[in-house]
Design an enzyme around this catalytic site. Structure first.
Site, PDB file in Angstrom:
ATOM      1  N   TYR A 109      28.304  35.806  93.422  1.00  0.00           N
ATOM      2  CA  TYR A 109      29.715  35.839  92.990  1.00  0.00           C
ATOM      3  C   TYR A 109      30.287  37.259  93.131  1.00  0.00           C
ATOM      4  O   TYR A 109      31.400  37.442  93.633  1.00  0.00           O
ATOM      5  CB  TYR A 109      29.767  35.358  91.540  1.00  0.00           C
ATOM      6  CG  TYR A 109      31.129  35.270  90.905  1.00  0.00           C
ATOM      7  CD1 TYR A 109      32.035  34.279  91.284  1.00  0.00           C
ATOM      8  CD2 TYR A 109      31.508  36.157  89.889  1.00  0.00           C
ATOM      9  CE1 TYR A 109      33.280  34.186  90.670  1.00  0.00           C
ATOM     10  CE2 TYR A 109      32.739  36.065  89.277  1.00  0.00           C
ATOM     11  CZ  TYR A 109      33.627  35.076  89.665  1.00  0.00           C
ATOM     12  OH  TYR A 109      34.857  34.973  89.061  1.00  0.00           O
TER      13      TYR A 109
ATOM     14  N   ALA B 128      30.852  38.048  96.728  1.00  0.00           N
ATOM     15  CA  ALA B 128      31.996  37.295  97.262  1.00  0.00           C
ATOM     16  C   ALA B 128      33.313  37.925  96.798  1.00  0.00           C
ATOM     17  O   ALA B 128      34.257  38.084  97.583  1.00  0.00           O
ATOM     18  CB  ALA B 128      31.921  35.835  96.807  1.00  0.00           C
ATOM     19  N   LYS B 129      33.372  38.302  95.524  1.00  0.00           N
ATOM     20  CA  LYS B 129      34.618  38.878  94.993  1.00  0.00           C
ATOM     21  C   LYS B 129      34.860  40.285  95.549  1.00  0.00           C
ATOM     22  O   LYS B 129      35.998  40.668  95.816  1.00  0.00           O
ATOM     23  CB  LYS B 129      34.584  38.886  93.460  1.00  0.00           C
ATOM     24  CG  LYS B 129      34.678  37.493  92.824  1.00  0.00           C
ATOM     25  CD  LYS B 129      35.924  36.736  93.243  1.00  0.00           C
ATOM     26  CE  LYS B 129      36.268  35.588  92.313  1.00  0.00           C
ATOM     27  NZ  LYS B 129      37.396  34.763  92.808  1.00  0.00           N
TER      28      LYS B 129
END
Ligand SMILES: NC(=O)c1ccc[n+]([C@@H]2O[C@H](COP(=O)([O-])OP(=O)(O)OC[C@H]3O[C@@H](n4cnc5c(N)ncnc54)[C@H](O)[C@@H]3O)[C@@H](O)[C@H]2O)c1
Length: 249
Positions: free
Chosen positions: A156, A159-160
């Site tokens: 996560y 990805a961010k």
């Protein structure tokens, strides 16, 4: 409808629930015509109903942003129903937490696929129209995890962080077309936050300077500002709407 977004056509991905639903309803109340997208049909239709009940227009596109054809269908829904696309909010998201040494390839690929590839897919489909129009606003919903990292969230966070890079690169590429690209880092109590173990959630909430998790309604005014012409001279920026969480961690 009158308002800061009067006459604008907006797409909010993942708007069947949580922050996305809150943003879609708030943007509709500011005069935008909405394309509601979600992977799940019932919540997407419920959001569209809430928008129509508020006297605004909405069209639904069910499908995944992580797929090229899914993203294209979302943008096509805006064009076929409303004739243009002015605002794209890349909000759809999932978490599949695991410690790095135990994380499966599926957990990595699915999270990167929805957040980073999903934003890339939808942006690529939308900008073709925005470039012709010579105007547009793209808002990427990122996370503090993409800046600070987080235990159990290598997928996560990566990805961010990638979405922040996408925001800044796209801001530079599309400035000449009158397209602004910015990012918002929210903190709001949603299904995603509910899935965090209660003990960790309580520690997080105590560390938010303003003393509580936000709501989707707390996030909406900043998104409406970045989606409106009031933000014409702002691009490539990351704005945290998180009760000060980003300065506390
Ligand atoms: N809630 C927070 O405090 C917080 C903090 C930082 C970042 N975010 C980000 O905000 C965004 C919204 O999160 P939320 O908290 O509202 O979560 P949520 O789980 O309540 O809502 C996310 C929505 O996205 C949809 N979705 C999932 N995969 C999809 C796909 N492939 N295509 C289309 N839709 C899909 C889900 O069905 C769901 O309705 C996410 O990008 C999340 O990473 C949230």
């Amino acid at each position: 409808m009158k308002g800061h977004l009067a006459g604008k056509v907006a797409v909010v991905t993942g708007s069947g629930r949580g922050i996305g639903r809150g943003l879609a309803i708030a943007m509709a109340k500011e005069g935008a015509k909405l394309v509601v997208n979600d992977l799940d049909k019932d919540p997407a239709e419920e959001t569209a109903k809430l928008i129509k009940d508020a006297g605004a227009q909405a069209a639904v596109c069910v499908g995944g942003v992580d797929r090229r054809d899914g993203a294209q269908a979302i943008i096509d829904t805006a064009i076929s129903n409303f004739g243009r696309i002015d605002i794209l909010v890349n909000n759809a998201g999932i978490i599949r937490d695991a410690m790095m040494h135990k994380m499966t390839e599926e957990q990595f690929d699915s999270v990167v696929g929805v957040h980073l590839k999903g934003a890339w897919n939808c942006t690529q489909a939308a900008v073709k129209h925005m470039m012709e129009q010579k105007s547009g606003k793209i808002i990427n919903i990122i996370s503090l995890a993409g800046i600070s990292g987080n235990v159990g969230q290598a997928n996560y966070s990566a990805a961010k962080a990638g979405m922040i890079g996408l925001t800044k690169s796209n801001a530079k590429e599309f400035a000449r077309y009158g397209i602004n690209v910015n990012a918002i880092g929210p903190a709001a109590f949603t299904r995603m936050v509910e899935s965090i173990p209660e003990q960790i959630r309580e520690v997080m909430a105590k560390r938010i300077p303003l003393g509580r998790f936000g709501t989707p309604e707390d996030i909406a005014p900043a998104v409406i500002f970045l989606a409106s012409e009031d933000s014409n001279y702002i691009t490539g920026q990351v704005l945290h709407v998180d009760g000060g969480m980003s300065i506390a961690f």
